[in-house]
Write an enzyme that holds these catalytic residues in place. Structure first.
Site, PDB file in Angstrom:
ATOM      1  N   ASP A 109       0.825  -1.194   0.000  1.00 44.75           N
ATOM      2  CA  ASP A 109       0.000   0.000   0.000  1.00 44.75           C
ATOM      3  C   ASP A 109       0.868   1.257   0.000  1.00 44.75           C
ATOM      4  O   ASP A 109       1.648   1.482   0.923  1.00 44.75           O
ATOM      5  CB  ASP A 109      -0.885  -0.048   1.241  1.00 44.75           C
ATOM      6  N   THR A 147      -3.264   5.780  -4.202  1.00 46.46           N
ATOM      7  CA  THR A 147      -2.165   6.508  -3.576  1.00 46.46           C
ATOM      8  C   THR A 147      -0.854   6.324  -4.325  1.00 46.46           C
ATOM      9  O   THR A 147      -0.130   7.296  -4.558  1.00 46.46           O
ATOM     10  CB  THR A 147      -1.977   6.061  -2.113  1.00 46.46           C
ATOM     11  N   THR A 148      -0.560   5.086  -4.716  1.00 45.21           N
ATOM     12  CA  THR A 148       0.699   4.850  -5.420  1.00 45.21           C
ATOM     13  C   THR A 148       0.686   5.599  -6.745  1.00 45.21           C
ATOM     14  O   THR A 148       1.656   6.275  -7.106  1.00 45.21           O
ATOM     15  CB  THR A 148       0.907   3.346  -5.681  1.00 45.21           C
ATOM     16  N   ASP A 179      -8.921  -0.164   1.015  1.00 44.51           N
ATOM     17  CA  ASP A 179      -8.834   0.277  -0.378  1.00 44.51           C
ATOM     18  C   ASP A 179     -10.092  -0.110  -1.149  1.00 44.51           C
ATOM     19  O   ASP A 179     -10.613   0.677  -1.934  1.00 44.51           O
ATOM     20  CB  ASP A 179      -7.613  -0.353  -1.077  1.00 44.51           C
TER      21      ASP A 179
HETATM   22  P1  ADP Z   1      -2.814   2.546  -6.165  1.00 42.57           P
HETATM   23  O1  ADP Z   1      -2.264   2.779  -4.789  1.00 42.57           O
HETATM   24  O2  ADP Z   1      -2.474   3.671  -7.079  1.00 42.57           O
HETATM   25  O3  ADP Z   1      -4.253   2.202  -6.174  1.00 42.57           O
HETATM   26  P2  ADP Z   1      -2.347  -0.173  -6.979  1.00 42.57           P
HETATM   27  O4  ADP Z   1      -1.161  -0.994  -6.635  1.00 42.57           O
HETATM   28  O5  ADP Z   1      -3.644  -0.503  -6.349  1.00 42.57           O
HETATM   29  O6  ADP Z   1      -1.964   1.333  -6.721  1.00 42.57           O
HETATM   30  O7  ADP Z   1      -2.496  -0.250  -8.564  1.00 42.57           O
HETATM   31  C1  ADP Z   1      -3.510   0.420  -9.242  1.00 42.57           C
HETATM   32  C2  ADP Z   1      -3.349   0.253 -10.732  1.00 42.57           C
HETATM   33  O8  ADP Z   1      -3.391  -1.134 -11.104  1.00 42.57           O
HETATM   34  C3  ADP Z   1      -4.499   0.914 -11.471  1.00 42.57           C
HETATM   35  O9  ADP Z   1      -3.982   1.635 -12.561  1.00 42.57           O
HETATM   36  C4  ADP Z   1      -5.347  -0.255 -11.949  1.00 42.57           C
HETATM   37  O10 ADP Z   1      -6.076   0.031 -13.120  1.00 42.57           O
HETATM   38  C5  ADP Z   1      -4.300  -1.308 -12.183  1.00 42.57           C
HETATM   39  N1  ADP Z   1      -4.859  -2.671 -12.165  1.00 42.57           N
HETATM   40  C6  ADP Z   1      -5.537  -3.289 -11.191  1.00 42.57           C
HETATM   41  N2  ADP Z   1      -5.906  -4.541 -11.561  1.00 42.57           N
HETATM   42  C7  ADP Z   1      -5.438  -4.722 -12.808  1.00 42.57           C
HETATM   43  C8  ADP Z   1      -5.470  -5.811 -13.752  1.00 42.57           C
HETATM   44  N3  ADP Z   1      -6.074  -6.948 -13.465  1.00 42.57           N
HETATM   45  N4  ADP Z   1      -4.870  -5.631 -14.933  1.00 42.57           N
HETATM   46  C9  ADP Z   1      -4.240  -4.481 -15.215  1.00 42.57           C
HETATM   47  N5  ADP Z   1      -4.169  -3.430 -14.382  1.00 42.57           N
HETATM   48  C10 ADP Z   1      -4.749  -3.533 -13.195  1.00 42.57           C
HETATM   49 MG    MG Z   2      -5.221   0.540  -5.451  1.00 38.28          MG
END
Ligand code: ADP
Ligand code: MG
Length: 555
Positions: A72, A105-106, A405
């Site tokens: 996270d 957040t990331t 989240d």
């Molecule tokens: P954040 O803290 O920004 O939410 P995450 O590690 O949760 O970071 O990653 C979010 C990103 O991952 C988003 O751009 C989302 O669209 C992408 N994402 C989530 N699941 C998938 C998937 N199955 N295939 C491709 N991208 C994905």
């Molecule tokens: Mg996320």
């Protein structure tokens, strides 16, 4: 340039004038901006590997040796105890985004840092920061327009889509990523929790994330995670003779201890004769008994106390058949007040029947080898608790963050009732649109607008990188697809190829993307506007320990 004299000097008519205290370090102009950008890039380097479902986790060990394993963004940044002022601003965006929308957040930090990286290239071409920030503003507005155009409407009753939103947000989090069945289980819980607390006002869905309480308990497995319609409190009934179950509970919430206050340190009670001691103890007992009588007279059969309850009143309460728990967290007290309709009392003399809350049942149950108190059938049916379970403390903690989240993503999606394609698809679509629009603007501004478009591609690029795909090839393929208007094309991290996010079912909430874009641009702008860093010297003691540096200007 970096000046490091012991005192800061200004030249007035050839005469050096001291304007800042000794030990101050000052960095100005491009050096200042570059120094800040370098720090932000370092932050990006740290968290980029965690982005997306194939992102890795971080193990953080604090100064006491406590371990946190997480994926996270905001947690990593908070635990890292970052010191650089500009890098700290990155942490601030992550925190704000987390507060506002609970997810993304990331992405916000990665994007902000990328905007700065691109800005640095422009600075090297002698483009002034003001032009860059102006171009970024224009590009942001273009992006927000297009984002609005591309959003897809969703409905709270469309379980399939809601599930995709929650799963997109949960996937990649250490605790859940392993198993689609786990994702499904947790997604169902999140959806039901959010649906329970949702209410409609003037055709708008109102969901307060605070209404969903999360309570962690180690033991069992992730599958034992459950939704409780009511409030769960991580406390036990305070006395063994008290009832463990109370139906038709009339609940008193006390922010006052049922105890005799110890005398202040300088107060003294002199007891010289045994009779006096006896009288004193009897008086004490009478006071405590009266406290319990007061509570019982209101008809209360459950007492939740934020402070302590001494042995004697425990015993009296038990005799009256009242279930009691002590030392509750103030946040739990507030949740109980909201759920049961009780008023929190700070003075027992104020307690009346009207202040009591109601629940159909209050009971103590064993969870993971420890007792917890469940308050169900509350007056306000919109209070729920997600009881987060897992085999170890680290699993439970990370699952809890994932659930947070998931709740954030779903709440944000329902707040605007709209989503966009995830997996970098939306970023590619926005970049393509912005590049087309950029031709309408003048030379230097246009460069900044184009830099913004390039920066957006960092999201699909890192998603590809983290999945072990070739980032350059992926971006080229995506650009070609989006050129042709295939705006649902994104990074399919499982198929390891460019894919249709509609088919794969990767949806991000519109509101989260909007927040990520605005927050990232705001942060980048703020950092680009700083051209002077004036840092006070370290505290005198530390300074003394260092060897004396003498500079010729100093006399
Ligand atoms: P954040 O803290 O920004 O939410 P995450 O590690 O949760 O970071 O990653 C979010 C990103 O991952 C988003 O751009 C989302 O669209 C992408 N994402 C989530 N699941 C998938 C998937 N199955 N295939 C491709 N991208 C994905
Ligand atoms: Mg996320």
């Amino acid at each position: 340039m970096v000046e490091r004299p012991k005192a800061l000097l200004a030249q007035i008519g050839g005469q050096p004038v001291l304007i800042l205290p000794e030990g101050t370090v000052r960095t100005t102009g491009k050096d200042a901006i570059k120094n800040n950008i370098a720090a932000c890039k370092a932050v990006q380097e740290t968290i980029r590997t965690t982005l997306g479902p194939r992102g890795m986790d971080k193990m953080l060990v604090d100064s006491l040796g406590d371990i946190t394993i997480t994926n996270d963004g905001v947690t990593i940044l908070e635990e890292m105890e970052i010191e650089h002022p500009a890098a700290k601003m990155m942490v601030e965006i992550a925190k704000t985004v987390n507060q506002e929308v609970g997810d993304g957040t990331t992405s916000s930090v990665v994007l902000a840092a990328e905007l700065l990286r691109k800005a640095e290239e422009l600075l090297d071409q002698n483009i002034h920061p003001t032009i860059i920030t102006k171009g970024y503003k224009i590009a942001l507005n273009l992006a927000l327009q297009k984002l609005d155009e591309l959003k897809k409407k969703i409905d709270i009753n469309d379980t399939e889509t809601l599930k995709k939103i929650v799963i997109t947000s949960l996937s990649g989090k250490g605790a859940t990523s392993a198993d689609p069945k786990i994702l499904d289980h947790i997604a169902n819980i999140v959806i039901e929790a959010v649906r329970t607390v949702a209410r409609e006002e003037n055709g708008k869905l109102i969901i307060d994330r605070e209404d969903i309480k999360r309570e962690k308990k180690t033991g069992g497995s992730i599958y034992d995670t459950e939704l409780v319609k009511g409030i769960v409190i991580d406390k036990e009934v305070v006395h063994p003779q008290m009832p463990k179950v109370v139906k038709n509970a009339k609940i008193a919430l006390l922010n006052v201890g049922l105890e005799v206050h110890k005398p202040e340190t300088d107060a003294e009670i002199r007891i010289t004769k045994p009779e006096e001691l006896k009288a004193f103890l009897e008086e004490e007992e009478k006071m405590l008994k009266e406290m319990v009588e007061k509570i019982a007279r209101t008809g209360a059969n459950v007492v939740f106390c934020q402070k302590g309850i001494d042995d004697l009143p425990q015993h009296f309460l038990a005799k009256k058949g009242i279930l009691a728990a002590r030392r509750l967290k103030s946040s739990d007290m507030e949740k109980l007040a909201k759920a049961t309709g009780a008023r929190i009392i700070t003075n027992l003399d104020d307690l009346t029947e009207k202040d009591l809350g109601y629940a159909e049942i209050v009971e103590e149950k064993r969870v993971g080898g420890e007792n917890m108190i469940f308050v169900r059938g509350c007056k306000n049916p919109k209070s729920v608790t997600i009881l987060v379970r897992g085999g170890s403390e680290h699993v439970v903690d990370e699952l809890d963050r994932s659930v947070e989240d998931g709740i954030g993503a779903l709440t944000s999606a329902l707040a605007e009732q709209a989503v966009v394609y995830g997996g970098g698809a939306i970023e590619m679509a926005l970049a393509t649109y912005i590049r087309k629009q950029a031709t309408k603007y003048s030379g230097r501004e246009q460069l900044a607008i184009l830099a913004f478009a390039d920066a957006l591609e960092v999201i699909p690029r890192i998603l590809a990188e983290n999945a072990g795909m070739d980032p350059v090839e992926t971006i080229l393929k995506l650009r070609a697809a989006h050129e042709k208007g295939e705006y649902s094309k994104g990074v399919d991290v499982y198929a390891m190829d460019v894919g249709d996010m509609e088919k794969v079912g990767v949806y991000d909430p519109y509101k989260v993307k909007k927040q990520v874009l605005t927050a990232a641009v705001e942060a980048a702008e703020m950092i680009l506007r700083i051209d002077d860093i004036i840092a006070a010297g370290k505290s005198v003691k530390e300074e003394k320990e260092k060897p004396e540096e003498t500079t010729p200007e100093e006399d």
